[in-house]
Design a protein around this motif. Structure first.
Motif: not given
Ligand SMILES: Nc1ncnc2c1ncn2[C@@H]1O[C@H](COP(=O)(O)OP(=O)(O)OP(=O)(O)O)[C@@H](O)[C@H]1O
Length: 608
Positions: A130-131, A214-217, A222-224, A240-241
């Motif tokens: 993941p980026v 960070n990968a989640d973020l 990107v997929g907002i 995320f929590r």
């Protein structure tokens, strides 16, 4: 065994050696400064001890002091103390500045090497990484290493050196008291080593959790658009929590070990002073030592524990730095799968040459394990030929292009360009011969012209010529600042079609022998497609072309059509031959024609 326990601290530090080499003289210089620093640290307690012994007229007073008057002696000792204080702080300041400067340079070198390395890694690596995880390594891990230098944590080394000098000096003065102090230092050091080990394991885990966070973020940012369109805000926030809580749990563990070290050191330092007082007091009573020596040892016990306390303070930073070296090293040791050959080759044969421009010889490809997405694939495309690859979704069309450009290597078989295995070209050479236009083009932050030149040496006149040839000069000139119009990251201030027009110019200016269009015109509206139609046809003259298209009507006029199904070549021939054959292609074509009759569409094609 966890990753954090794989390497010892020494092994980790060894990995830094190549980065230290360019700065060896600076490091040797600051290493030499340790000598006056340690000497000053060891001298100060002796001077104070001598002052007390001198005032009390004790036995242990140095004989040259005994010859001086009280004022002379005190003046001399005060001066000596002042000199050691000034020396210590002066040298410390110079050394601190020097080390931080070198440290920041080393960090910058590592960051640069990591970036270079990541850019050379294969598509396969990026498929599984993941980026956000990569960004964490490139930013916060490298920063954690930088902090070791920036916060002066390297100074711990000089403190440890001072501690050794102080211990040696103590043994010269009084063995019994020195042994007492050492007896306290050794188990404490062992305890610190233990906590440090536990801390490292916890720290490694917390860094892993941070990467995932960070990968989640990154994925959400990107997929907002999808997040918002599908109202996933609350759901994703919940995910995320949970991730955040896991991260905090790991961080809590690191805090526990960090606090344990600090607390242990605090109380043990007082125990040491109490021990010296207790044993020293008894020795003074027995007249084995005098007050001056006792005062010297009380100061020594502080000096011995000071570096350890410093270590505790900088503990988190040093350990986080070691974890960072480990994680950076993991990424740097990621093998570069697609390697350039050592040799260089002659230019590609021209269109009239007999060697096939592109040939696949019994090619198999599995992205993972034995899950083959291309099987037993063999075909040739001759120089100047225009070939379309068609087939249902997931048939493996784009995978063929990835092999041709060597983004992946085939699991079995050979891919040849101009009669030569693609493995025998350098990647730069190979990609000079092949120009690829994908359905979605990526634009970089910068202006229009730099997005066409992409760092190569093209003049504005070259760029304008190509834009005119591709019929897109008018479009560019209508942009607010023409060729200088700034583009935001990913070209978000242009439409998908406009981005595609720039991608055409980007390839055209490079004048490749082989052109690959992977659904390249799918994003263009009828008007735009027709506009660049003529230009595209001109571009295709005397070039070999591979065109992937879902709309079969757009590729009717190619020289040959390859039909792919589940990774295998099932039919090939011209449009009319394949229709006559009444197989997979004819079936697909009829289905599409029916659909188009129901909802008539345009029939513009890159080869109409
Ligand atoms: N990076 C990857 N890792 C794992 N599997 C992949 C990867 N890329 C593609 N695949 C799989 O390989 C198969 C072929 O994919 P490919 O993209 O080549 O198909 P395609 O014919 O171009 O499809 P489409 O017409 O939808 O673009 C698919 O089953 C896909 O799931």
């Amino acid at each position: 065994m966890t990753a954090a326990t794989r390497s010892t601290d020494w092994q980790l530090l060894q990995r830094l050696i190549p980065y230290l080499k360019p700065y060896r003289w600076g490091l040797v210089g600051s290493g030499l400064l340790l000598i006056p620093l340690a000497a000053a640290a060891a001298l100060q307690p002796i001077i104070i001890g001598q002052a007390i012994a001198f005032l009390k007229g004790e036995e242990s007073t140095y004989s040259f002091l005994k010859t001086l008057t009280l004022t002379q002696g005190i003046d001399l000792l005060s001066m000596a103390l002042l000199v050691t204080v000034v020396l210590r702080f002066g040298v410390q300041a110079v050394q601190g500045y020097w080390i931080q400067k070198i440290g920041q340079n080393i960090t910058a070198d590592i960051r640069h090497d990591l970036f270079d390395h990541v850019l050379r890694l294969s598509s396969r690596f990026f498929d599984r990484t993941p980026v956000g995880k990569l960004i964490t390594r490139l930013t916060s891990d490298v920063d954690a290493l930088g902090d070791v230098f920036a916060t002066g944590a390297v100074g711990v080394l000089s403190d440890v050196f001072s501690m050794l000098v102080v211990i040696l000096t103590m043994f010269f003065i009084d063995r019994l008291l020195a042994t007492l102090l050492l007896a306290l230092v050794l188990p404490i050091t062992a305890l610190i080593v233990y906590f440090q080990h536990r801390y490292r394991v916890a720290n490694y885990k917390s860094r892993e959790e941070l990467s995932l966070l960070n990968a989640d973020l990154q994925e959400n940012i990107v997929g907002i658009t999808v997040v918002q369109l599908f109202r996933r805000e609350a759901f994703n926030s919940q995910l995320f929590r949970r991730r955040n809580q896991r991260y905090i749990k790991e961080v809590d563990r690191t805090i526990f070990y960090d606090s344990a070290v600090s607390a242990t050191l605090e109380w043990i330092a007082f125990v040491a002073i109490a021990g010296v007082l207790w044993l020293g007091g008894a020795l003074v009573e027995q007249r084995t030592i005098d007050f001056g020596t006792l005062a010297t040892f009380i100061l020594f016990s502080q000096r011995v524990f000071d570096p350890l306390r410093q270590l505790a303070e900088k503990f988190t930073t040093v350990q986080a730095g070691l974890t960072a070296i480990e994680r950076i090293h993991d990424l740097l040791s990621e093998p570069i799968e697609i390697q350039d050959p050592d040799r260089t080759f002659l230019p590609l044969p021209k269109a009239e040459n007999t060697a096939a421009a592109v040939e696949f010889r019994d090619v198999w490809l599995a992205y993972k394990d034995d899950d083959y997405v291309l099987k037993q694939l063999s075909f040739q495309i001759h120089a100047g030929e225009k070939v379309a690859i068609v087939g249902p979704t997931g048939a493996g069309k784009s995978s063929i292009i990835r092999l041709l450009c060597r983004l992946y290597d085939p699991t079995r078989g050979e891919v040849l360009v101009g009669g030569r295995n693609v493995r025998d070209f350098t990647q730069a050479e190979l990609r000079q011969h092949i120009g690829v236009i994908l359905q979605e083009s990526f634009l970089f932050a910068g202006d229009v012209k730099s997005n066409i030149a992409l760092g190569d040496n093209y003049t504005l006149a070259d760029i304008q010529r190509v834009a005119a040839e591709m019929n897109i000069a008018d479009f560019i000139e209508q942009l607010p600042q023409g060729y200088d119009t700034p583009l935001r990251q990913r070209g978000t201030n242009l439409s998908a079609g406009q981005r595609q027009l720039l991608a055409f110019a980007r390839v055209a200016i490079r004048n490749p022998e082989i052109l690959v269009l992977d659904e390249a015109t799918a994003n263009l509206d009828v008007g735009t497609e027709v506009m660049i139609q003529e230009a595209l046809n001109r571009l295709l003259v005397n070039r070999t072309a591979i065109i992937i298209a879902h709309r079969l009507a757009t590729i009717r006029h190619v020289d040959r059509i390859l039909v792919l199904k589940r990774g295998q070549l099932v039919e090939q021939g011209t449009h009319s031959e394949l229709l006559a054959r009444n197989g997979v292609y004819a079936h697909l074509y009829r289905l599409q024609s029916l659909a188009e009759e129901a909802a008539p569409k345009h029939d513009a094609s890159p080869l109409a």
